[in-house]
Write a protein that holds these residues in place. Structure first.
Motif, PDB file in Angstrom:
ATOM      1  N   VAL A  76       0.943  -1.196   0.103  1.00 60.81           N
ATOM      2  CA  VAL A  76       0.053  -0.033   0.174  1.00 60.81           C
ATOM      3  C   VAL A  76       0.899   1.247   0.141  1.00 60.81           C
ATOM      4  O   VAL A  76       0.510   2.240  -0.574  1.00 60.81           O
ATOM      5  CB  VAL A  76      -0.854  -0.056   1.211  1.00 60.81           C
ATOM      6  N   PRO A  78      -3.927   3.912  -3.628  1.00 60.33           N
ATOM      7  CA  PRO A  78      -4.373   2.522  -3.852  1.00 60.33           C
ATOM      8  C   PRO A  78      -5.782   2.023  -3.922  1.00 60.33           C
ATOM      9  O   PRO A  78      -5.905   0.988  -4.948  1.00 60.33           O
ATOM     10  CB  PRO A  78      -3.985   2.042  -2.233  1.00 60.33           C
ATOM     11  N   LEU A 109      -5.765  -3.999  -2.700  1.00 60.95           N
ATOM     12  CA  LEU A 109      -5.575  -2.906  -2.769  1.00 60.95           C
ATOM     13  C   LEU A 109      -7.008  -2.255  -2.681  1.00 60.95           C
ATOM     14  O   LEU A 109      -6.852  -1.113  -1.864  1.00 60.95           O
ATOM     15  CB  LEU A 109      -5.142  -2.632  -4.384  1.00 60.95           C
TER      16      LEU A 109
END
Length: 248
Positions: free
Chosen positions: A49, A103, A176
């Motif tokens: 991330v 992200p 994500l």
């Protein structure tokens, strides 16, 4: 080089693949939630991330005309992107605001590609993005982190069969999308505990825009949650077509 073979390879790269088994999409979603929710694993996976977060800062710094100098990734999974240019104004605001949503938006982009069957495109696009980040990374830990991620993606895309590639790609997208939300929660918890002027992205944005930092935290959360909902819909749509029990 045979231009015909190059054209054929490019067409093969862009060609959509068949939808994966319904169970693979659901299993990877559960695995992603475990990677995000289980603290010992999160301490390791959060680095992914951070790479996406800092890449978001870097990309929008370049898009707004700022000069990008360096990206640093730290062992505590924090990071820093250094750019130069006008210290105030829209460019600086957009650059500062890009980190936390990055992200989630990347995961949404992955979900759109996977929903249309572009697994190979998604994997090779990831390699290109990691290579671009690597050029600007300026510390050893950061270089190792990006190389490990790139090596994993390359290994799966080059040596893995279609099922492994699909599983890896869906896991990355789910991760994500889900993982983007947790740093926003951690950001607000950290802000509650802090004393004195904050140094987080939300606090910097508050100073740049004269809007409350909490409003920026809410903005981050809304973007991440919206991306999760939309991305989940894009990836589950093919599953509903393949599995009658999941059809509406």
């Amino acid at each position: 080089m045979d231009t015909g073979s190059v054209s054929s390879s490019f067409e093969q790269l862009l060609a959509p693949q068949d939808a994966p088994p319904w169970w693979l999409v659901l299993v990877t979603a559960v695995l992603a939630l475990v990677l995000v929710g289980y603290r010992p694993l999160w301490r390791l996976t959060r680095a992914v991330v951070t790479v996406a977060h800092e890449a978001g800062h870097a990309l929008f710094a370049l898009l707004t005309g700022r000069r990008l100098h360096a990206i640093t990734l730290h062992t505590d999974t924090s990071g820093l992107t250094v750019s130069s240019g006008k210290p105030t104004g829209l460019g600086m605001i957009v650059t500062a605001a890009a980190g936390y949503p990055a992200p989630a938006l990347l995961g949404l982009g992955y979900a759109a590609l996977l929903g249309s069957g572009r697994v190979t495109v998604m994997l090779w696009a990831t390699l290109v993005m990691l290579a671009a980040v690597l050029v600007k990374v300026r510390n050893v830990y950061g270089v190792v982190t990006v190389l490990v991620l790139g090596g994993a993606v390359f290994g799966v895309s080059w040596f893995g069969d279609e099922l492994l590639q699909a599983g890896f790609a869906y896991l990355a997208a789910w991760f994500l999308l889900a993982a983007a939300v947790r740093p926003v929660i951690e950001l607000q918890r950290s802000r509650r505990r802090q004393r004195g002027p904050g140094v987080s992205d939300a606090d910097q944005l508050a100073r740049l825009t004269h809007l409350p930092a909490l409003l920026w935290v809410v903005f981050f959360a809304v973007v991440c949650l919206a991306a999760l909902v939309v991305g989940a819909g894009l990836m589950l749509a093919p599953v509903e077509q393949l599995h009658p029990l999941l059809q509406r």
